[in-house]
Write a protein that holds these residues in place. Structure first.
Motif, PDB file in Angstrom:
ATOM      1  N   THR A  45       0.838  -1.205   0.000  1.00  0.00           N
ATOM      2  CA  THR A  45       0.000   0.000   0.000  1.00  0.00           C
ATOM      3  C   THR A  45       0.871   1.253   0.000  1.00  0.00           C
ATOM      4  OG1 THR A  45      -1.802  -1.132   1.142  1.00  0.00           O
ATOM      5  CG2 THR A  45      -1.773   1.273   1.280  1.00  0.00           C
ATOM      6  N   GLY A  49       1.051   4.087  -2.752  1.00  0.00           N
ATOM      7  CA  GLY A  49       0.930   5.487  -2.347  1.00  0.00           C
ATOM      8  C   GLY A  49       2.014   6.358  -2.958  1.00  0.00           C
ATOM      9  N   LEU A  52       1.035   6.801  -6.645  1.00  0.00           N
ATOM     10  CA  LEU A  52      -0.135   7.663  -6.851  1.00  0.00           C
ATOM     11  C   LEU A  52       0.152   9.109  -6.467  1.00  0.00           C
ATOM     12  CD1 LEU A  52      -3.196   5.509  -5.733  1.00  0.00           C
ATOM     13  CD2 LEU A  52      -2.228   5.799  -8.003  1.00  0.00           C
ATOM     14  N   GLY A 126      -6.812   4.337 -10.226  1.00  0.00           N
ATOM     15  CA  GLY A 126      -6.328   5.090  -9.064  1.00  0.00           C
ATOM     16  C   GLY A 126      -7.427   5.375  -8.049  1.00  0.00           C
ATOM     17  N   GLU A 127      -8.601   5.771  -8.537  1.00  0.00           N
ATOM     18  CA  GLU A 127      -9.709   6.054  -7.604  1.00  0.00           C
ATOM     19  C   GLU A 127     -10.115   4.782  -6.880  1.00  0.00           C
ATOM     20  OE1 GLU A 127     -13.007   8.302  -9.157  1.00  0.00           O
ATOM     21  OE2 GLU A 127     -11.722   9.315 -10.613  1.00  0.00           O
ATOM     22  N   ILE A 130      -7.621   4.087  -4.089  1.00  0.00           N
ATOM     23  CA  ILE A 130      -7.813   4.921  -2.898  1.00  0.00           C
ATOM     24  C   ILE A 130      -9.014   4.430  -2.098  1.00  0.00           C
ATOM     25  CG2 ILE A 130      -8.465   7.247  -2.144  1.00  0.00           C
ATOM     26  CD1 ILE A 130      -6.643   8.318  -4.370  1.00  0.00           C
TER      27      ILE A 130
END
Lengths: 150, 150
Positions: A45, A49, A52, A126-127, A130
């Motif tokens: 993650t 991160g 992104l 990407g969304e 998240i």
């Protein structure tokens, strides 16, 4: 060399068929094992991160999403033994219905993230990443050490 | 909350298309990123070790092998920037031909392990796992902290 890798190094190939029998983990092993899984999720993650947020090139993004989806698929099972300890609060087991539903949702969302990434390009997932990697919402309820530091 | 997750939390969805551009990592980011990948390999290898040594049931064994193969496929790329530091010795880059050949071999062997596990059952890929996950042989040459403690 830790205990596990020492054991692994010492394994005779002749005993390998043992892996198919049902192992009996003691509590220390149970906690150590699920930590390996949760730490994997944490490392991956954090890697996503970094991508992104634009500090690392996105070349590996699909692979990170695949690794998280694969790991998420084994996470719930690692909590099935009712062994409080490590960072896991007793609420994991006293609220098992909620905890397991959240973990199942996590598995489903990460699988969807990885699938969309593969079909439409990781830059279009990407969304979903998240949304899927909302670790904090569970940790603040079920993780004794993580609610304040993430 | 660390820097990355803070950044990730603060990301506006509007900027997500940025992930497709080439990011420019600074040295600290480059080192942190490859550590996330290598730590993932370490956590997953330890989990497989627990299963192969018989202390944890083998239910997740295939998934662990898949996760390692996926992560191995991104490991070499994370070392391409010539940025010594963290646990990586300068020899990674001064002996790049050897290092990259070893990492490519690692990727190939873990992919084969995961494939055989899927086709023939993970209980039949234990020997391949032990062969593929010979972390020490590389660490004693290229990792400044791991040669004595594994």
């Amino acid at each position: 060399m830790n205990r596990i890798t020492r054991t692994l190094s010492a394994l005779s190939l002749a005993v390998l068929p043992l892996v198919s029998v049902v192992a009996q983990a003691d509590d220390e092993d149970t906690i150590a094992y699920r930590k390996h899984i949760m730490k994997t999720l944490d490392e991956q993650t954090n890697a996503i991160g970094m991508i992104l947020s634009g500090v690392i090139p996105a070349d590996n993004l699909q692979l990170h999403m695949d690794a998280i989806a694969t790991t998420a698929a084994m996470a719930l099972r690692s909590f099935e033994p009712n062994v409080p300890g490590g960072d896991a609060k007793p609420e994991v087991w006293s609220n098992w219905e909620d905890f397991s539903a959240r973990m199942a949702d996590f598995e489903k969302k990460t699988a969807n993230m990885a699938r969309v990434a593969r079909e439409e390009g990781p830059e279009n997932a990407g969304e979903l990443a998240i949304e899927a990697l909302d670790c904090k919402s569970c940790h603040e309820v079920y993780n004794s050490k993580r609610s304040d530091d993430e």
